[in-house]
Design a protein around this motif. Structure first.
Motif, PDB file in Angstrom:
ATOM      1  N   ARG A  24       0.851  -1.187   0.000  1.00 48.40           N
ATOM      2  CA  ARG A  24       0.000   0.000   0.000  1.00 48.40           C
ATOM      3  C   ARG A  24       0.887   1.237   0.000  1.00 48.40           C
ATOM      4  N   PRO A  25       0.463   2.325  -0.666  1.00 47.98           N
ATOM      5  CA  PRO A  25      -0.824   2.494  -1.341  1.00 47.98           C
ATOM      6  C   PRO A  25      -0.881   1.738  -2.672  1.00 47.98           C
ATOM      7  N   LEU A  26      -2.084   1.491  -3.135  1.00 50.45           N
ATOM      8  CA  LEU A  26      -2.268   0.842  -4.426  1.00 50.45           C
ATOM      9  C   LEU A  26      -1.793   1.770  -5.539  1.00 50.45           C
ATOM     10  N   THR A  27      -1.013   1.228  -6.471  1.00 50.93           N
ATOM     11  CA  THR A  27      -0.561   2.015  -7.620  1.00 50.93           C
ATOM     12  C   THR A  27      -1.610   1.959  -8.727  1.00 50.93           C
ATOM     13  N   LYS A  28      -1.454   2.815  -9.730  1.00 49.24           N
ATOM     14  CA  LYS A  28      -2.377   2.795 -10.866  1.00 49.24           C
ATOM     15  C   LYS A  28      -2.311   1.463 -11.610  1.00 49.24           C
ATOM     16  N   ASP A  29      -1.106   0.902 -11.713  1.00 49.89           N
ATOM     17  CA  ASP A  29      -0.968  -0.392 -12.384  1.00 49.89           C
ATOM     18  C   ASP A  29      -1.695  -1.492 -11.616  1.00 49.89           C
ATOM     19  N   MET A  30      -1.624  -1.468 -10.280  1.00 54.95           N
ATOM     20  CA  MET A  30      -2.331  -2.461  -9.465  1.00 54.95           C
ATOM     21  C   MET A  30      -3.844  -2.324  -9.637  1.00 54.95           C
TER      22      MET A  30
END
Length: 357
Positions: free
Chosen positions: A236-242
């Motif tokens: 975390r934090p969630l990336t855009k790719d994730m």
């Protein structure tokens, strides 16, 4: 234990769902991209580990990949607050439409745990529930109630590991599941006559190609990262790719794939389909269920084998490897043995090895 698949409700909703698909904001781009992929000869009827061709995501151009990522992010939303989660779940219960379902996690399966639960709607929206940050989404957010509901169809690609992780950690048992892996098995069974347990798994992206649905453009990239970092989905934090990967793994399930596969399953095969879905849900969480189903299958196969042996006096019959293993459960007369050997001389050595001759 039953998935509670409501067959009548399922087919009653197909007409409504077909009309809604035209309103999806991703449809024009996805249809164009999927058609391009199919035009490159990537369509396949069989998937899984035996498919050595380039994956669908690796066949995308850079421009196609970036366009899909942007469009996917535009319709995706991460949910952490219980109030938001509860409002969405209540809305889905009121609508009563099927939803797409998937999960991400660390070593997802009987020994792992879920970190994200993704839900897609027939309107083309994706909601990513960060249950790693806030596990109360399952309880106070009513997400667990949705997953266990017999009233809402959950469309998922191969629920076996998701089901195991949800049950192990949260005691959530999936219900009313439309498993597209199970649907693939049954449809191939209809077309080829092969037993469902003899059909290869189909990968999610290969399934998307078969039904001209959007592939996950991030598959190869994220798989490489996950192999090096087993805790990737707990970061975390969630990336855009994730976010893009998680959303792309679920967005094609409803209504596109669900509608098409539901129509392909013949009415006389619905009980078989329901049975395979139940098997997938319970495979890693209910040993008694698995043992019971294995016993039922063996008894059925032995009964069929006896009929096959009985016909050996009038024609030559060849036994499969499984049928040969099942001979230990059949009492053979001397005439039966002679007839079987007549059909396959090599069987004599096998019968001797099994101490049946």
């Amino acid at each position: 234990m039953s998935t509670g698949l409501n067959v009548f409700s399922l087919f009653q909703r197909l007409k409504v769902i077909t009309n809604v698909v035209r309103a999806s904001p991703l449809l024009p781009l996805y249809t164009r991209t999927s058609s391009n992929l199919l035009g490159r000869g990537q369509r396949s009827m069989m998937g899984g580990g035996n498919d050595n061709r380039p994956s669908a995501s690796s066949s995308l151009t850079h421009e196609e990949t970036e366009a899909l990522k942007i469009q996917t992010l535009e319709v995706s939303r991460v949910i952490v607050k219980e109030t938001e989660c509860r409002q969405l779940v209540d809305e889905w219960f009121r609508a009563g439409h099927p939803v797409g379902l998937d999960g991400e996690g660390v070593n997802l399966g009987p020994t792992g745990y879920v970190t994200l639960v993704q839900i897609s709607t027939i309107e083309g929206q994706v909601f990513i529930f960060d249950v790693h940050t806030n596990p109360a989404l399952f309880t106070k957010g009513k997400l667990g109630q949705l997953l266990q509901s017999k009233d809402i169809v959950k469309v998922i690609h191969d629920c076996r590991n998701d089901s195991a992780a949800l049950y192990k950690e949260h005691r959530i048992t999936l219900s009313n599941i439309f498993d597209t892996q199970a649907a693939h098995f049954v449809i191939q069974h209809q077309e080829t006559g092969k037993p469902v347990d003899k059909i290869y798994n189909v990968s999610f992206n290969t399934l998307c190609q078969q039904y001209n649905a959007p592939v996950n453009p991030m598959k190869d990239q994220v798989k490489k990262v996950y192999r090096q970092d087993q805790g990737f989905w707990a970061r975390r934090p969630l990336t855009k790719d994730m976010i893009c990967y998680a959303a792309a793994d679920v967005i094609a399930l409803v209504p596109k794939i669900h509608t098409a596969m539901a129509r392909e399953i013949k009415s006389e095969k619905m009980s078989l389909f329901t049975s395979v879905c139940e098997k997938h849900v319970n495979m890693f969480i209910n040993s008694d269920y698995t043992i019971k189903k294995q016993k039922e299958r063996r008894e059925s196969d032995v009964a069929n084998l006896k009929l096959k042996i009985a016909s050996a006096h009038s024609r030559n019959v060849k036994l499969s490897f499984r049928e040969i293993k099942l001979l230990r459960h059949v009492k053979l007369s001397e005439e039966d043995k002679k007839n079987l050997i007549k059909g396959s001389p090599k069987l004599k050595r096998i019968l001797e090895r099994h101490q049946l001759h």
